[in-house]
Scaffold this active site. Sequence first.
Site, PDB file in Angstrom:
ATOM      1  N   HIS A 160      65.266  57.874  46.863  1.00  0.00           N
ATOM      2  CA  HIS A 160      65.444  56.741  45.987  1.00  0.00           C
ATOM      3  C   HIS A 160      65.159  55.598  46.815  1.00  0.00           C
ATOM      4  O   HIS A 160      65.709  54.381  46.319  1.00  0.00           O
ATOM      5  CB  HIS A 160      66.798  56.844  45.373  1.00  0.00           C
ATOM      6  CG  HIS A 160      67.392  58.098  44.653  1.00  0.00           C
ATOM      7  ND1 HIS A 160      66.966  58.310  43.478  1.00  0.00           N
ATOM      8  CD2 HIS A 160      68.073  58.805  45.398  1.00  0.00           C
ATOM      9  CE1 HIS A 160      67.657  59.665  43.408  1.00  0.00           C
ATOM     10  NE2 HIS A 160      68.034  60.056  44.451  1.00  0.00           N
ATOM     11  N   SER A 281      44.338  36.455  55.129  1.00  0.00           N
ATOM     12  CA  SER A 281      44.237  35.506  53.839  1.00  0.00           C
ATOM     13  C   SER A 281      43.402  34.344  53.902  1.00  0.00           C
ATOM     14  O   SER A 281      43.482  33.371  55.065  1.00  0.00           O
ATOM     15  CB  SER A 281      45.484  35.256  53.301  1.00  0.00           C
ATOM     16  OG  SER A 281      45.371  34.135  52.516  1.00  0.00           O
ATOM     17  N   LYS A 287      49.301  35.409  57.077  1.00  0.00           N
ATOM     18  CA  LYS A 287      49.046  36.539  56.394  1.00  0.00           C
ATOM     19  C   LYS A 287      48.393  37.734  57.434  1.00  0.00           C
ATOM     20  O   LYS A 287      47.213  37.293  58.031  1.00  0.00           O
ATOM     21  CB  LYS A 287      48.467  36.665  55.122  1.00  0.00           C
ATOM     22  CG  LYS A 287      49.184  36.097  54.266  1.00  0.00           C
ATOM     23  CD  LYS A 287      50.254  36.939  53.480  1.00  0.00           C
ATOM     24  CE  LYS A 287      49.608  37.675  52.450  1.00  0.00           C
ATOM     25  NZ  LYS A 287      50.482  38.331  51.425  1.00  0.00           N
ATOM     26  N   GLU A 294      45.724  50.076  51.405  1.00  0.00           N
ATOM     27  CA  GLU A 294      45.908  49.516  50.171  1.00  0.00           C
ATOM     28  C   GLU A 294      44.548  50.146  49.424  1.00  0.00           C
ATOM     29  O   GLU A 294      44.604  50.542  48.279  1.00  0.00           O
ATOM     30  CB  GLU A 294      46.078  48.264  50.023  1.00  0.00           C
ATOM     31  CG  GLU A 294      47.147  47.596  50.249  1.00  0.00           C
ATOM     32  CD  GLU A 294      47.176  46.033  50.382  1.00  0.00           C
ATOM     33  OE1 GLU A 294      48.051  45.258  49.576  1.00  0.00           O
ATOM     34  OE2 GLU A 294      46.265  45.345  51.066  1.00  0.00           O
TER      35      GLU A 294
END
Length: 467
Positions: A160, A281, A287, A294
Amino acid sequence: MSQATNQSWGGRFSEPTDAFVARFTASVTFDQRLARQDIQGSIAHATMLARVGVLTDDERDTIINGLTEIQGEIERGEFNWSIPLEDVHMNIEARLTDKIGITGKKLHTGRSRNDQVATDIRLFMRDEIDVIEAELVRLREGMIELADREADTIMPGFTHLQTAQPVTFGHHLLAWQEMLTRDHERLLDCRKRVNVMPLGAAALAGTTYPIDRHVTAELLGFDRPAENSLDAVSDRDFAIEFTSFASILLMHLSRMSEELVLWTSAQFDFIDLPDRFCTGSSIMPQKKNPDVPELVRGKTGRVYGHLMALLTLMKSQPLAYNKDNQEDKEPLFDAVDTVRDCLKAFADMVPAIEPKKDSMYEAARRGFSTATDLADYLVRKGVAFRDAHEIVGQSVAYGLKSKKDLSEMTLEELQQFSATIEQDVFEVLTLEGSVAARNHIGGTAPEQVRAAASRAREALAALKGDA
Ligand code: ARG
């Protein structure tokens, strides 16, 4: 005959094909990707026709030389693909006739574009499966090596997405590796059904020429000729099987990607991915984004889409060949390219994963991950499991209030909840003790992870190229 009427079948037509219809029905813009396999199939076909006496040896040699030259023209980018000539097959045949005259027109004896295209795609898929397998093997090898190296590295295991029990990072990586083992087996299984030869089925019913399909099959490296001519020209199961394999593989890669994305975040901080697999970024200078995992996660969707497209394409098609089947190529080509690129990205990236061991260890320590070990300890001392569960629950509640992990409590503190607890409890409350205790096949103990890694290496060596 008008320019726009196809020379290969224009004989019975009284007006040229509508220009839009010619474009709408043509596949050459994409099926030219099958040129190499088309020529390979034609050379084998001509060789067989000469063997059975349908072509003379001179005719065969003229055809093979012509096709070999065309192959060169295509490779050098000099070939002039024509839309009115519809597809890769007729483009190459027309060029052959240009070059060698009447003999070129004999190549199509005893064959149809229906068995020709089915053969080309199977040859193409077999080639691509072998390239994909090589990337999959490279990924599995890298994953097994990393797992072996990280057999002692402790991290939290989750259910979980909540800290559950400590595991080793090596054990986690070998779980990924098991998924890929099954994918590898599925790929090789699919290859067996790809490697069957439709050629000789002709349009649908076979041919009246004395062909020898065993000769052609052997020349092309097929395991055997397809058993039934109607099935041979219409079957696209192998494309569906490949995209099923691809969908399951991408589903697995997307799960791994998701974990990599989580682990590189400041909130988890479990691993570092080298800069070459990330991007920045344009607005937030701090970043470093895990773009590669991804994107793999994102590409999973298009592969599922191709599987649905092919299943739906084949649904309700009557025997035998239908023009619908021309639609098999683009989904298949994209699935092949996507799988190959995603595997390459992963095979390059996985060995470069840098675990942040202290951070993983600290996370495992913070989450009361040895609570089950304390319960098992009490059971070994004669406490019933449900009572042990309750005792540990109270200890955790106390730990939450006092901000202490179970291993940081004193013996007296622990004994508030059960007099059965003794000094030896601290051997099981450490993370090292917890993982080492799960010492059976399939367990997370470092000793087991190393043994599992060496078994995985052997199984991979045995499976590799097993087609
Ligand atoms: N371009 C066609 C395809 O990709 C080749 C076979 C066409 N056969 C036919 N009879 N129209 O499926």
